[in-house]
Design a protein around this motif. Structure first.
Motif, short mmCIF file in Angstrom:
data_model
loop_
_atom_site.label_atom_id
_atom_site.label_comp_id
_atom_site.label_asym_id
_atom_site.label_seq_id
_atom_site.Cartn_x
_atom_site.Cartn_y
_atom_site.Cartn_z
N ILE A 51 0.84 -1.20 0.00
CA ILE A 51 0.00 0.00 0.00
C ILE A 51 0.87 1.25 0.00
N TRP A 84 0.89 3.88 -3.05
CA TRP A 84 0.46 5.25 -2.79
C TRP A 84 1.52 6.24 -3.30
N LEU A 129 -9.18 3.12 -0.99
CA LEU A 129 -9.39 1.71 -0.63
C LEU A 129 -10.60 1.09 -1.34
N LEU A 139 -6.58 -5.48 -4.34
CA LEU A 139 -5.87 -5.66 -3.07
C LEU A 139 -6.11 -7.08 -2.55
#
Lengths: 277, 302
Positions: free
Chosen positions: B99, B103, B210, B217
């Motif tokens: 993550i 990002w 998310l 994911l």
């Protein structure tokens, strides 16, 4: 704050750059970069003649020949059959097509040791497949090739698939209108468009096969000079407490792996430019 | 009298006269189609389907009792527990990394991004055996930290921490690699809008980013987990093969196999093969969701 000031090309209103990149770099360094550099630094403690002897001993050279040769043969077979499988999956409709499509990823998900013992049982003298073959597969270089073909199977299919799906029917129609036979359309129009992706898939399968260990060691029989792959030789040296010798061979394989990584990056850039993205 | 003249004549004429002719120019004769399908299925059957079936057949060859005994004996149970524990530690760590990396790479434009992407892919091209070796060079008795670790009575190689670190290395890129292309394609407009409207960083991530990437994911986590539980080469180098203590499931399979306990080896292997099948099924569903939400996100952007 330091990272964003030093590296950001453009100011962004979004938060979290320093934290996210800082953690990424820290984790990357500790898990990947520092340990990998340990392999290279370890070889600097060896003298050049010792290093050279370790990486060119006859048994080691024989293992390079087998590893690179079997990997190349496996990647080549995967390129040919991967093209057929991909073509069939994208262009034709047949019963259980979705099931077959999902099954292609099996080598990604199945642990290598499981694949190894299953293939060994199948191809041994009294196995389901082995008993019908006129030559020995298990415990020979052919067995190494079988295992590496299994491991590399999804790479060609999965790199070709998006390119073939995006291929415009209009191009093939234009070729047909201009009088090309179907075979000419395939070899002169379709295949050149697929070539970069096909080579990328080949390179990915080859690179994966070079380092493969788990699926090979059961079926290979591991006879020195005949069916012993390089990764196994690294483990053998390690078990004899010859850490320097093991590391020297590992560095040779790492250099080959990094060369493949560069080649794959170049091929992927070529694929993208062919697709006009 | 062939397909292309009908295309020129226009779709209405083509449909009226001979609708199937239109596609003839861009497909193959039926016998070629059947031959190619036959070749593809035969190849996949020999190299994929038969080995998969063989695992379960060999596992049950000596009956259900032998099967159940093989997966419930103490060494097998401790191997299963160790495998689950190693995956339970390494997958979340790689999730956090994935993550963070996605990002920074997908939402910001910075120098050295391509180099960073190449570094993240490095573990894919390193042989598992070499992955194990490098941790021996760092933590082993002759390694950089070997003496210090011994003096402080800390064990990494031939113990759980070594197995976990080797597993993390092998599964390092999986989650990041799933997230980065998707988050790059989704762009930053939604997050920027939220920021302008006064949302904080955590709020933006939880409410916008998310939900946009949850299926990718999930797939990344599933694949990472499958590889973590099945890793053999790297773990084999650092574990020391201490029965009942540092043997993971793949290593336990190797020991049983080398002791000619084939039915037992395949019994434990069938558990991992089952995990692989579950992974493929989940992948199938997740991919359909990604395709659905992905095209919806693209549609919204247009």
């Amino acid at each position: 704050m330091l990272l964003s000031r030093a590296l950001l090309k453009r100011h962004s209103v979004l938060p979290g750059f320093d934290l996210a990149l800082g953690f990424t770099l820290l984790y990357l360094s500790f898990i990947v970069l520092v340990p990998l550099s340990a392999a290279f630094l370890k070889t600097f403690t060896m003298t050049w003649p010792a290093f050279w002897d370790a990486v060119t001993a006859p048994r080691v050279v024989a293992s390079y020949r087998l590893t690179f040769g079997a990997s190349f043969a496996a990647a080549f077979v995967n390129a040919v059959f991967g093209l057929v499988v991909c073509w069939v999956l994208v262009r034709y409709d047949f019963p259980a097509r979705r099931f077959v499509d999902a099954l292609v990823d099996l080598p990604f998900a199945l642990p290598t040791a499981v694949a190894g013992i299953a293939l060994t049982a199948l191809y041994s003298g009294n196995g389901w497949i082995g008993q019908w073959l006129p030559f020995k597969v298990s415990f020979t270089p052919v067995g190494v090739w079988v295992a590496l073909t299994f491991i590399g199977l999804p790479f060609v299919v999965r790199t070709l698939q998006p390119v073939l799906e995006d291929l415009l029917k209009e191009v093939e129609e234009a070729a047909a209108i201009l009088g090309a036979t179907r075979w000419q359309t395939f070899t002169r129009v379709i295949l050149p468009i697929l070539t970069p992706a096909l080579l990328t898939g080949f390179a990915l399968a080859f690179a994966r096969a070079l380092g493969e260990y788990g699926s090979v060691i059961f079926i290979a029989g591991n006879l020195p000079l005949i069916s012993e792959i390089t990764p196994l030789l690294i483990i053998t040296k390690l078990e004899q407490f010859d850490v320097a010798g093991a590391t020297a061979i590992a560095v040779v394989m790492l250099v080959a792996a990094f060369a493949m990584l560069l080649a794959i990056n170049g091929l992927q850039a070529w694929t993208r430019s062919r697709q006009g993205r | 009298m062939n397909g292309e003249t009908l295309v020129v004549a226009g779709p209405v004429a083509a449909a009226a006269v001979a609708p199937r002719r239109v596609s003839d120019a861009t497909t193959e004769p039926a016998w070629v189609r059947r031959l190619l399908i036959g070749i593809a299925l035969a190849f996949l059957a020999v190299f994929l389907f038969v080995p998969l079936v063989a695992v379960f057949v060999e596992a049950l060859k000596k009956g259900v009792d032998v099967y159940l005994a093989a997966i419930s004996e103490p060494d097998a149970v401790s191997a299963i527990k160790l495998t689950l524990l190693a995956a339970a530690i390494s997958v979340p760590l790689n999730l956090v990394f994935g993550i963070a990396a996605a990002w920074s790479i997908a939402k910001f434009d910075f120098r050295g991004k391509n180099l960073l992407l190449t570094f993240i892919d490095l573990p894919f091209s390193v042989s598992p055996v070499i992955a194990g070796l490098i941790f021996v060079l760092v933590f082993g008795l002759q390694g950089w930290l070997g003496e210090w670790l011994r003096d402080h009575d800390l064990k990494i190689i031939f113990a759980l921490p070594g197995i976990v670190i080797a597993t993390i290395f092998i599964t390092f890129p999986f989650i990041a690699r799933e997230l980065i292309p998707l988050m790059q394609a989704q762009g930053t407009e939604q997050e920027e809008a939220a920021r302008v409207l006064g949302a904080g960083g955590w709020q933006i991530f939880r409410r916008i980013t998310l939900p946009n990437v949850k299926w990718a994911l999930l797939y990344g986590v599933i694949l990472c987990n499958a590889r973590a539980m099945g890793e053999f080469g790297a773990v084999s180098v650092v574990s020391g093969h201490i029965r009942g203590q540092t043997n993971t499931m793949p290593l336990h399979i190797e020991i049983l196999y080398n002791e000619y306990q084939f039915a037992a080896a395949f019994a434990v292997a069938s558990l991992l093969a089952g995990l692989a099948l579950v992974t493929l099924v989940l992948k199938y569903f997740v991919e359909r969701r990604v395709a659905a939400t992905g095209s919806a996100a693209m549609g919204a952007r247009r």
